[in-house]
Design an enzyme around this catalytic site. Structure first.
Site, PDB file in Angstrom:
ATOM      1  N   LYS A  16      42.010  41.852  58.843  1.00 38.71           N
ATOM      2  CA  LYS A  16      41.726  40.557  59.473  1.00 38.71           C
ATOM      3  C   LYS A  16      42.923  40.100  60.318  1.00 38.71           C
ATOM      4  O   LYS A  16      42.747  39.560  61.416  1.00 38.71           O
ATOM      5  CB  LYS A  16      41.383  39.512  58.399  1.00 38.71           C
ATOM      6  N   ASP A  76      35.736  30.288  55.760  1.00 39.52           N
ATOM      7  CA  ASP A  76      34.984  31.154  54.844  1.00 39.52           C
ATOM      8  C   ASP A  76      33.596  30.579  54.537  1.00 39.52           C
ATOM      9  O   ASP A  76      32.733  31.291  54.028  1.00 39.52           O
ATOM     10  CB  ASP A  76      35.740  31.259  53.507  1.00 39.52           C
ATOM     11  N   GLN A 135      41.902  34.661  49.994  1.00 40.73           N
ATOM     12  CA  GLN A 135      41.178  35.898  49.687  1.00 40.73           C
ATOM     13  C   GLN A 135      40.786  35.944  48.209  1.00 40.73           C
ATOM     14  O   GLN A 135      41.616  35.735  47.320  1.00 40.73           O
ATOM     15  CB  GLN A 135      42.058  37.104  50.053  1.00 40.73           C
TER      16      GLN A 135
HETATM   17  N1  GUN Z   1      36.464  38.579  49.049  1.00 37.99           N
HETATM   18  C1  GUN Z   1      35.408  39.365  49.391  1.00 37.99           C
HETATM   19  N2  GUN Z   1      34.785  38.876  50.490  1.00 37.99           N
HETATM   20  C2  GUN Z   1      35.464  37.759  50.852  1.00 37.99           C
HETATM   21  C3  GUN Z   1      35.307  36.826  51.908  1.00 37.99           C
HETATM   22  O1  GUN Z   1      34.388  36.901  52.752  1.00 37.99           O
HETATM   23  N3  GUN Z   1      36.222  35.814  51.941  1.00 37.99           N
HETATM   24  C4  GUN Z   1      37.220  35.696  51.015  1.00 37.99           C
HETATM   25  N4  GUN Z   1      38.042  34.660  51.122  1.00 37.99           N
HETATM   26  N5  GUN Z   1      37.387  36.543  50.024  1.00 37.99           N
HETATM   27  C5  GUN Z   1      36.513  37.575  49.942  1.00 37.99           C
END
Ligand code: GUN
Length: 295
Positions: free
Chosen positions: A53, A120, A97
């Site tokens: 990312k 998110d 995350q």
């Molecule tokens: N862990 C797995 N998928 C995601 C996501 O889309 N966002 C976040 N913050 N954590 C994750």
């Protein structure tokens, strides 16, 4: 690439190109989109995801910063960091995350991020807006990416029987909420299947579209799929593999080798849904920055 594959990498690249002009417009107005990543602990998969990312942000001209707390960090420490990021003028989006260590409540953390910086789409306000069909909120990136793939691949969702495998807060539940709304890339009849569902195979065999997001390696077999059905594979599962150097490999929730020949369209894995999750995060962040100009 086989004719029935849905190329998530190519579609994500197209979206990133579309976003580039919005980033350029923002820059003309003196705004550089800013995204803060927060990781807690050293979970190897989370490190890889956040790394991807960060790279995508840099390519698009979004400034990102990554905050790493130790695995033993308290909930209070994490909430204090989020409060600082909420107050920062240069940060338009915040992504904490998941998964988080056991001592920290994910629900508490996600509801502490300002809804206007919640790229998110996990804050209760944004979850509520999604359920209400209110487009002013942020939508969770992975299910939003699946919808975008369906639309841009010309898959008709209107009136389609969709089975969503999995009921998690990150994919399954928001996926079902998106596909049953009125509107384009939606208007489907949605069934959510999970660990307590009887006769999962029978539900799947009725489906025109299956979204596999339960986190079970190669769960969806060819005899569970109606010929011509569209298969979207969200799974990322590490399994033993004696032929690889590391002794493991990544597979999806779909038995790809056997399902691909009978599917109408299918996402490869990797190269299907994964790149779209990142594209949708970039899109949400650009939107958050655009909101900051209006407000
Ligand atoms: N862990 C797995 N998928 C995601 C996501 O889309 N966002 C976040 N913050 N954590 C994750």
């Amino acid at each position: 690439m086989a004719a029935n594959l849905i190329d998530g990498r190519a579609i994500a690249a197209q979206i990133q190109q579309e976003l580039a002009s919005r980033v350029a417009d923002l820059k003309k107005r003196g705004v550089v989109p800013g995204l803060a990543f927060v990781r807690v602990g050293e979970d190897p998969a989370s490190k890889v995801y956040v790394g991807r990312k960060e790279k995508a942000c840099a390519e698009l001209g979004i400034v990102s910063e990554t905050h790493v707390l130790p695995a033993a960090a308290s909930e209070g420490e994490l909430l204090a960091l989020i409060a600082k990021l909420n107050a920062s003028k240069n940060i338009h989006g915040i992504l904490v995350q998941a998964p988080l260590p056991k001592q920290i409540s994910e629900a508490k953390v996600f509801s502490t991020v300002l809804p206007t910086k919640d790229v998110d789409g996990f804050h209760p306000v944004n979850v509520g807006k999604l359920m209400l069909g209110d487009a002013t909120g942020f939508k969770p990136c992975t299910p939003a990416g699946v919808v975008e793939l369906l639309i841009r691949s010309g898959v008709k969702t209107e009136g389609a029987e969709v089975v969503v495998l999995g009921r998690g807060n990150i994919v399954g539940k928001p996926m079902a909420a998106m596909l049953c709304q009125k509107g384009s890339g939606a208007n489907s009849t949605v069934t959510i299947c999970h660990s307590a569902t009887r006769a999962i195979a029978a539900h799947c065999r009725r489906a025109d579209i299956i979204v596999a997001a339960m986190g079970v390696a190669e769960f969806l077999k060819a005899d569970m799929v109606k010929p011509g059905a569209v298969i979207m594979d969200v799974g990322v599962n590490r399994v033993p593999d004696a032929t690889s150097k590391t002794g493991t490999k990544l597979v999806g929730d779909v038995d790809f080798k056997n399902v691909q020949p009978i599917a109408g369209r299918i996402t490869p894995n990797p190269g299907g849904v994964g790149p779209m999750t990142i594209a949708m995060l970039l899109q949400n962040t650009v939107r958050a920055a655009e909101f900051s100009v209006l407000n």
